[in-house]
Scaffold this motif. Sequence first.
Motif, mmCIF file in Angstrom:
data_model
loop_
_atom_site.group_PDB
_atom_site.id
_atom_site.type_symbol
_atom_site.label_atom_id
_atom_site.label_comp_id
_atom_site.label_asym_id
_atom_site.label_seq_id
_atom_site.Cartn_x
_atom_site.Cartn_y
_atom_site.Cartn_z
ATOM 1 N N SER A 67 0.818 -1.221 0.000
ATOM 2 C CA SER A 67 0.000 0.000 0.000
ATOM 3 C C SER A 67 0.848 1.266 0.000
ATOM 4 C CB SER A 67 -0.932 -0.002 1.222
ATOM 5 O OG SER A 67 -1.823 -1.096 1.171
ATOM 6 N N CYS A 68 2.152 1.110 -0.155
ATOM 7 C CA CYS A 68 3.052 2.277 -0.175
ATOM 8 C C CYS A 68 3.095 2.831 -1.602
ATOM 9 C CB CYS A 68 4.443 1.866 0.310
ATOM 10 S SG CYS A 68 5.624 3.214 0.393
ATOM 11 N N LEU A 84 -7.723 17.781 -2.391
ATOM 12 C CA LEU A 84 -7.551 16.495 -3.058
ATOM 13 C C LEU A 84 -8.878 15.799 -3.245
ATOM 14 C CD1 LEU A 84 -4.414 15.121 -1.154
ATOM 15 C CD2 LEU A 84 -4.482 16.520 -3.234
ATOM 16 N N GLY A 85 -8.930 14.932 -4.254
ATOM 17 C CA GLY A 85 -10.109 14.106 -4.461
ATOM 18 C C GLY A 85 -10.129 12.937 -3.503
ATOM 19 N N SER A 86 -11.256 12.233 -3.520
ATOM 20 C CA SER A 86 -11.406 11.103 -2.593
ATOM 21 C C SER A 86 -10.375 10.015 -2.883
ATOM 22 C CB SER A 86 -12.826 10.539 -2.691
ATOM 23 O OG SER A 86 -13.102 10.142 -4.026
ATOM 24 N N GLY A 87 -10.057 9.771 -4.179
ATOM 25 C CA GLY A 87 -9.075 8.743 -4.507
ATOM 26 C C GLY A 87 -7.697 9.077 -3.977
ATOM 27 N N GLU A 88 -7.267 10.335 -4.109
ATOM 28 C CA GLU A 88 -5.948 10.734 -3.611
ATOM 29 C C GLU A 88 -5.877 10.637 -2.093
ATOM 30 O OE1 GLU A 88 -4.128 14.108 -6.379
ATOM 31 O OE2 GLU A 88 -6.213 14.530 -5.865
ATOM 32 N N LEU A 89 -6.954 11.052 -1.423
ATOM 33 C CA LEU A 89 -6.980 10.959 0.046
ATOM 34 C C LEU A 89 -6.942 9.505 0.503
ATOM 35 C CD1 LEU A 89 -9.577 13.754 0.847
ATOM 36 C CD2 LEU A 89 -7.153 13.767 1.446
ATOM 37 N N LEU A 90 -7.613 8.633 -0.235
ATOM 38 C CA LEU A 90 -7.591 7.210 0.126
ATOM 39 C C LEU A 90 -6.192 6.628 -0.036
ATOM 40 C CD1 LEU A 90 -10.851 5.441 -1.116
ATOM 41 C CD2 LEU A 90 -10.001 5.678 1.210
ATOM 42 N N ARG A 91 -5.466 7.021 -1.082
ATOM 43 C CA ARG A 91 -4.097 6.528 -1.262
ATOM 44 C C ARG A 91 -3.204 6.968 -0.109
ATOM 45 N NH1 ARG A 91 -5.310 7.269 -6.725
ATOM 46 N NH2 ARG A 91 -4.555 9.422 -6.779
ATOM 47 N N ILE A 92 -3.373 8.221 0.346
ATOM 48 C CA ILE A 92 -2.598 8.693 1.504
ATOM 49 C C ILE A 92 -3.008 7.911 2.743
ATOM 50 C CG2 ILE A 92 -2.244 10.664 3.041
ATOM 51 C CD1 ILE A 92 -2.402 12.465 0.586
ATOM 52 N N CYS A 93 -4.310 7.642 2.886
ATOM 53 C CA CYS A 93 -4.797 6.868 4.040
ATOM 54 C C CYS A 93 -4.175 5.473 4.061
ATOM 55 C CB CYS A 93 -6.323 6.783 3.988
ATOM 56 S SG CYS A 93 -7.039 5.747 5.265
ATOM 57 N N THR A 129 -2.044 8.110 12.920
ATOM 58 C CA THR A 129 -3.251 7.283 13.029
ATOM 59 C C THR A 129 -4.527 8.115 13.026
ATOM 60 O OG1 THR A 129 -1.940 5.723 14.327
ATOM 61 C CG2 THR A 129 -4.326 5.451 14.374
ATOM 62 N N LEU A 130 -4.518 9.276 13.654
ATOM 63 C CA LEU A 130 -5.730 10.107 13.706
ATOM 64 C C LEU A 130 -6.151 10.553 12.306
ATOM 65 C CD1 LEU A 130 -4.997 12.335 16.849
ATOM 66 C CD2 LEU A 130 -6.491 10.332 16.684
ATOM 67 N N ILE A 131 -5.178 10.932 11.485
ATOM 68 C CA ILE A 131 -5.486 11.371 10.118
ATOM 69 C C ILE A 131 -6.059 10.203 9.308
ATOM 70 C CG2 ILE A 131 -4.503 12.237 7.969
ATOM 71 C CD1 ILE A 131 -4.687 14.338 10.113
ATOM 72 N N SER A 132 -5.392 9.042 9.334
ATOM 73 C CA SER A 132 -5.863 7.899 8.538
ATOM 74 C C SER A 132 -7.223 7.416 9.015
ATOM 75 C CB SER A 132 -4.839 6.761 8.606
ATOM 76 O OG SER A 132 -4.670 6.317 9.939
ATOM 77 N N ASP A 141 -14.991 4.564 -0.390
ATOM 78 C CA ASP A 141 -14.125 4.265 -1.517
ATOM 79 C C ASP A 141 -14.074 5.491 -2.411
ATOM 80 O OD1 ASP A 141 -16.398 4.199 -3.280
ATOM 81 O OD2 ASP A 141 -16.744 2.126 -2.694
ATOM 82 N N GLU A 142 -13.420 5.380 -3.548
ATOM 83 C CA GLU A 142 -13.214 6.557 -4.399
ATOM 84 C C GLU A 142 -14.520 7.177 -4.870
ATOM 85 O OE1 GLU A 142 -10.457 6.172 -7.545
ATOM 86 O OE2 GLU A 142 -8.959 5.073 -6.376
ATOM 87 N N ASP A 143 -15.601 6.394 -4.974
ATOM 88 C CA ASP A 143 -16.873 6.892 -5.498
ATOM 89 C C ASP A 143 -17.943 7.049 -4.428
ATOM 90 O OD1 ASP A 143 -15.819 6.826 -8.112
ATOM 91 O OD2 ASP A 143 -16.228 4.668 -8.240
ATOM 92 N N GLU A 144 -17.581 6.885 -3.170
ATOM 93 C CA GLU A 144 -18.621 6.939 -2.133
ATOM 94 C C GLU A 144 -18.082 7.605 -0.870
ATOM 95 O OE1 GLU A 144 -21.714 3.962 0.275
ATOM 96 O OE2 GLU A 144 -20.207 3.131 -1.108
ATOM 97 N N ILE A 145 -18.830 8.634 -0.432
ATOM 98 C CA ILE A 145 -18.536 9.327 0.823
ATOM 99 C C ILE A 145 -19.515 8.837 1.874
ATOM 100 C CG2 ILE A 145 -18.290 11.564 1.967
ATOM 101 C CD1 ILE A 145 -16.267 11.096 -0.242
ATOM 102 N N SER A 146 -19.028 8.594 3.069
ATOM 103 C CA SER A 146 -19.881 8.072 4.135
ATOM 104 C C SER A 146 -20.908 9.107 4.581
ATOM 105 C CB SER A 146 -19.007 7.651 5.320
ATOM 106 O OG SER A 146 -19.789 7.308 6.435
ATOM 107 N N ASP A 147 -22.108 8.643 4.971
ATOM 108 C CA ASP A 147 -23.146 9.534 5.494
ATOM 109 C C ASP A 147 -22.675 10.234 6.756
ATOM 110 O OD1 ASP A 147 -24.687 8.631 3.460
ATOM 111 O OD2 ASP A 147 -25.946 7.312 4.671
ATOM 112 N N ASP A 148 -21.769 9.576 7.510
ATOM 113 C CA ASP A 148 -21.308 10.132 8.781
ATOM 114 C C ASP A 148 -20.159 11.126 8.608
ATOM 115 O OD1 ASP A 148 -23.128 8.575 10.185
ATOM 116 O OD2 ASP A 148 -21.748 6.860 10.243
#
Length: 792
Positions: A67-68, A84-93, A129-132, A141-148
């Motif tokens: 995952s690096c 950043l978009g959701s995909g870029e943020l997920l890669r950092i996560c 850990t707090l950021i991730s 995922d890249e196409d879905e943001i959580s309701d929360d």
Amino acid sequence: MNKKTLTKLEYHKIIDILIEQATSFGGKERCKRLKPMTSLPDINTAQEQTAAAFTRIIRKGRPSFGSCNPVGESLKRLEVGAALGSGELLRICKLLENAGQIKAYGRHETVDDAEDCLDIFFQQIEPLTLISTEIRRCIIDEDEISDDASSTLKQIRRSMNQINDKVHSTLSSLVNGSLRTYLQDSIITMRGDRYCIPVKAEYRSQVSGLIHDQSATGSTLFIEPMSVVKLNNDLKELYGKEQEEIQIILARLSADVAEYTESIRTDYKIMTELDFIFARGNLAILMNASKPVFNTKGKIHIREGRHPLLDKKKVVPITVTLGDTFDLLIVTGPNTGGKTVSLKTVGLFTLMGQAGLHIPALDRSELALFENVYADIGDEQSIEQSLSTFSSHMTNIVSFLKHVDEHSLVLFDELNAGTDPTEGAALAIAILSYLHQRGIRTMATTHYSELKVFALSTPGVENACCEFDVETLSPTYRLLIGIPGKSNAFAIAGKLGLPDYIIDDARTHLTEQDESFEDLLTDLETSKRTIRKEQEEIEHYKRELERLEEETRQKRDKLEEQRDRIIREANEKAHEILADAKETADETMRNFHKFGKANISVAEMEKERERLRKKMNATQNSMKTDAKKPKKTYKASDFKLGESVKVLSMNLTGSVTSLPDAKGNVTVQMGILRSTVNISDLEIIDEAPAYSFTGRTRQTGKGKVKMGKSLAISPEINLLGKTVDEAVAELDKYLDDASLAHLSSVRIVHGKGTGALRAGIHKYLKRQKHVKSFRLGAFGEGDAGVTIAELK
């Protein structure tokens, strides 16, 4: 390093294998850039890192860096204030989550985990850990943001769901109700993010609403009924608000991440480096390699090295020495004998070692530090099998000679082959002499006999050959240093069927000097084989002698321990006897004094003297250890299982529980005591041993009662012919009785058969608390047909 040399020695193939061991994109790129180093501190550091990774993989398994992923471009955008978009943020996560796993892997969990040079890498990793956790909570995922992700987004989506339900409810009532006859199909469809119904074209005036589309034939119109127009408008408005809120959430997460761009960049850099290091460690495990020892003295000593690109199950290890007592090694021998492989092994090991890689050889192998390695390898014997001409070889050699120095390693394969043998040999000797005079470490393969003589007659130059078995016409691939090799052309031709008269004619064209030289080579090779065989035998005898010495030492220690115990017990017994004798003497003196003073009759004095004499005789008898002898001499065949015998040295009776072995030893059960006794110490008796009697009684104050369990229970139970259930039931009662009788072990006879009865009995014994252990009978005890159970 010389680029041609890297290609000739197939260094790139080692790098390809190394790349496969890396699990991240950055790690693979780091492996691609790996080149041999010329700084000894850098080489030693890299070797230490590879060794540490090797050890950690063996102890804790291999960590994953999958995952690096590269995040450099995303971090640059954050630094200029972009979101950043959701995909870029997920890669950092995922990168940070992977960093947390690697951080945990690097911790020392036990005191046995010694610190190593990789600790500094693990300590610099910051998982954040707090950021991730926050990114993972908000983005599914890249196409879905959580309701929360935010309370506003949750409220918007709740409203959208409510309107959706109203739209579906309204349209369903229309489709299944008043408009059903006007519809092409009873379905609800979407046209441009608007809910519509398919209406037949002829009923357009019957349905009030907005037309959004029509079918290709024009027979169907897709109409949005007026009753849902407002709902659809509200829904579209909420969708726009949802997208705005999502951008707000992504901007907030991007701002949080932007505060730690340097930490994230450091995490990526360190994890990429660790992936590169662990790839080297995994390659060492794959090749069964070890860490080489480097020196600056130009000394090479490879112990049973294996070429890493050949099948490790088939390749024959070679031992090579160069640069100690000689700096030029000339390898001769027949074609396909392994000369080129030996040459490539030395060169490739040098490149691998200076690149920080372990080499597939025994530990404590030594490599020298070279600033350059030059190789002119004849490709006829190479793995690639491409051809070269004498001119191209000579051009290559000329370029070498312009740059070589004392810190170079030079490798020649079939030096000056492909030209006139006389001129080629003379030119080869001149080139090698030049390199030898400058002290340059050189290894060359050749077929020229002149070079063999040159090596024999020149100090600091050594011959070597690749062993060849003439009987089987096959090479053994062993490198023998100190012996020049033969071409074996006549022997090979004869084995392949060339007539003897042609071979004999060929021999006549050899000079007497040539024949003598070849005979000398044959004698040297034969002597080498004989010496090696004798050395192997000596090593075998040496190991056997060490084993016998260890056994003798253990027996001596045991005998000394027994001697000390016997002496100690004898001293204690002697002390008791002396004390008793002193007491008797004191009592006798007191009596004589008493008899002298009192008027005691002679009869009473004689009675007292007789009592003392009996006491002394009893003490003397207790000290006698004369061994009794059997009344007759017995043969081994006289003793049967269950035979009643008397052990003369112990003055005890018992029964035979094993047949005599080759030395005449049998096992005798004497009550709760079992002992191995030689038949010379046994006497067969007709009566049964006392412990087997069931009707024997003893006298008590209340009359006659049966003897205790210790004399009534047999040390053996026979379960032959019984089912598992019957045998277990009988064995259960028997073990209870044996335990009460304090038997230390019992013998269970179940036979061999199919093994079902034995398996059932063993399964039962495993569950019994008063069974300490059990085993199958040894030779002479009944073998697999008997189980010996030790009781607690």
